[in-house]
Design an enzyme around this catalytic site. Structure first.
Site, PDB file in Angstrom:
ATOM      1  N   ARG A  73      55.946  34.825  43.606  1.00  0.00           N
ATOM      2  CA  ARG A  73      54.926  34.167  42.768  1.00  0.00           C
ATOM      3  C   ARG A  73      55.587  33.436  41.597  1.00  0.00           C
ATOM      4  NH1 ARG A  73      50.604  38.621  41.321  1.00  0.00           N
ATOM      5  NH2 ARG A  73      49.754  36.924  40.073  1.00  0.00           N
ATOM      6  N   ASN A 105      45.251  34.955  33.153  1.00  0.00           N
ATOM      7  CA  ASN A 105      46.358  34.461  33.965  1.00  0.00           C
ATOM      8  C   ASN A 105      47.690  34.976  33.434  1.00  0.00           C
ATOM      9  OD1 ASN A 105      44.395  33.068  35.317  1.00  0.00           O
ATOM     10  ND2 ASN A 105      44.697  31.166  34.153  1.00  0.00           N
ATOM     11  N   HIS A 122      46.260  40.087  30.638  1.00  0.00           N
ATOM     12  CA  HIS A 122      46.845  40.804  31.786  1.00  0.00           C
ATOM     13  C   HIS A 122      48.357  40.672  31.843  1.00  0.00           C
ATOM     14  CE1 HIS A 122      42.671  40.481  33.882  1.00  0.00           C
ATOM     15  NE2 HIS A 122      42.721  41.432  32.991  1.00  0.00           N
ATOM     16  N   GLY A 190      37.015  28.926  35.069  1.00  0.00           N
ATOM     17  CA  GLY A 190      37.880  29.233  36.212  1.00  0.00           C
ATOM     18  C   GLY A 190      38.054  30.702  36.489  1.00  0.00           C
ATOM     19  N   THR A 191      36.997  31.484  36.259  1.00  0.00           N
ATOM     20  CA  THR A 191      37.095  32.908  36.573  1.00  0.00           C
ATOM     21  C   THR A 191      35.879  33.350  37.364  1.00  0.00           C
ATOM     22  OG1 THR A 191      37.295  35.154  35.684  1.00  0.00           O
ATOM     23  CG2 THR A 191      36.127  33.556  34.311  1.00  0.00           C
ATOM     24  N   SER A 192      36.124  34.225  38.341  1.00  0.00           N
ATOM     25  CA  SER A 192      35.038  34.715  39.206  1.00  0.00           C
ATOM     26  C   SER A 192      34.199  35.759  38.475  1.00  0.00           C
ATOM     27  CB  SER A 192      35.637  35.320  40.492  1.00  0.00           C
ATOM     28  OG  SER A 192      36.577  36.317  40.131  1.00  0.00           O
ATOM     29  N   PRO A 217      33.594  25.430  39.903  1.00  0.00           N
ATOM     30  CA  PRO A 217      32.914  24.730  41.007  1.00  0.00           C
ATOM     31  C   PRO A 217      31.917  25.623  41.750  1.00  0.00           C
ATOM     32  CG  PRO A 217      35.269  25.007  41.479  1.00  0.00           C
ATOM     33  CD  PRO A 217      35.025  25.565  40.133  1.00  0.00           C
ATOM     34  N   GLN A 218      32.097  26.950  41.601  1.00  0.00           N
ATOM     35  CA  GLN A 218      31.234  27.925  42.301  1.00  0.00           C
ATOM     36  C   GLN A 218      30.417  28.748  41.307  1.00  0.00           C
ATOM     37  OE1 GLN A 218      31.230  28.040  45.620  1.00  0.00           O
ATOM     38  NE2 GLN A 218      32.878  26.532  45.788  1.00  0.00           N
TER      39      GLN A 218
END
Ligand code: BV8
Length: 249
Positions: A73, A105, A122, A190-192, A217-218
């Protein structure tokens, strides 16, 4: 490319805001080519579920595998560059008197873009710590052993990131919670909104009457509750937001 229109009420509030807090997730790094946590892993790692690998149990069971996953990664992130969305957040930090950027991130892209008021909830994938002592290790001898060993106690080194089941760094969490409690505008980008306790932060701000803006976007569990929902990619919406709030002023 036609610029995304930002609601004028949001532009107006942002222009006059003293305090703004931003929470970012893996979706902000997606346009830099760093896969999100929910995206399928590629190649050798396709067979593994990140939530299985990012745990102390996985490291105890197979430290070499987990260390090599993080090395893979790191290499992908080294090839990535911050994008216009990261840079728009640097502009926002320069324009807002009290600005906090709280990120889930671990890729360090916000820091590379020039963000300073940064809280890494994190941890950071490019830092290592001793698994036995739970203390940072800056340098170690690379004698080919994987994972390398702590120069102080000989214990195994691990990435300095927060694994599932591990407590977040107390100071970082405290700073983030204070920002969420006191901010006028809270952006969740940008986080679920699935991983706790980070996912709690926008709800804390909402509960105290802050303006909450989601950029994704979701839809997420936060979406039904927000003040403004900007549907789309961070790399497109953030530059438009900054241009229409400050440049066009
Ligand atoms: C803990 C570092 C306890 C490692 C990561 C309730 C309360 C507290 C804890 C829990 C709880 N319920 C369950 C838990 C346990 C767990 C948890 O939340 N599990 C979830 C899955 C239910 N939480 C924990 O274990 C935390 N620790 O609570 O410890 C404790 C307390 C005291 C003492 C001892 C123990 C630790 C959580 C941290 C785990 N570490 N990362 C590493 O990276 O290897 S989490 C990791 O996953 C990321 O850091 C990130 O935070 C998370 C993924 O979330 P996102 O960032 O949102 O990314 P994701 O891929 O999910 O979504 C991407 C989004 O972007 C999507 O919405 C997509 O639509 C969008 N998107 C895509 N492209 C774009 C875009 N958006 C904008 N623009 C685009 N272009």
């Amino acid at each position: 490319m036609r610029e995304v229109p930002i609601p004028s009420e949001l532009v107006n509030r942002l222009r006059h805001a003293r305090q703004v807090a931003v929470l970012t997730g893996a979706g902000v790094s997606a346009e830099s080519g760093v896969p999100t946590f929910r995206e399928a892993q590629t190649g050798l790692w396709a067979q593994y579920d990140p939530q299985e690998l990012a745990t102390p149990e996985a490291f105890r069971r197979n430290p070499k595998l987990v260390w090599e996953w993080y090395a893979w990664r790191q290499e992908r992130i080294r090839q990535a560059e911050p994008h216009a969305g990261h840079r728009a957040l640097v502009t926002m930090e320069q324009q807002i008197p009290e600005f906090s950027l709280i990120t889930q991130n671990v890729d360090g892209l916000h820091r590379r873009a020039g963000s300073h008021q940064l809280v890494e909830l994190h941890g950071n994938i490019f830092r290592a710590k001793c698994f036995s002592e739970d203390r940072p290790v800056e340098n170690w001898s690379d004698d080919g052993e994987i994972p390398p060993r702590c120069p102080r106690c000989g214990g195994l080194l691990r990435p300095d990131v927060v694994w599932f089941g591990e407590a977040l760094p107390a100071a970082a969490l405290h700073t983030a919670q204070h920002a969420a409690r006191t901010t006028e505008i809270f952006f969740s980008i940008g986080t679920s909104t699935l991983v706790y306790p980070a996912a709690d932060l926008p709800f804390v701000a909402l509960g105290l009457g802050a303006t909450v803006v989601e950029i994704n976007p979701q839809p997420t569990p936060l979406s039904p509750h927000v003040t403004f929902s900007l549907t789309g990619a961070a790399g497109e919406i953030l530059p438009a937001l900054v241009n229409q709030t400050w440049e066009a002023a």
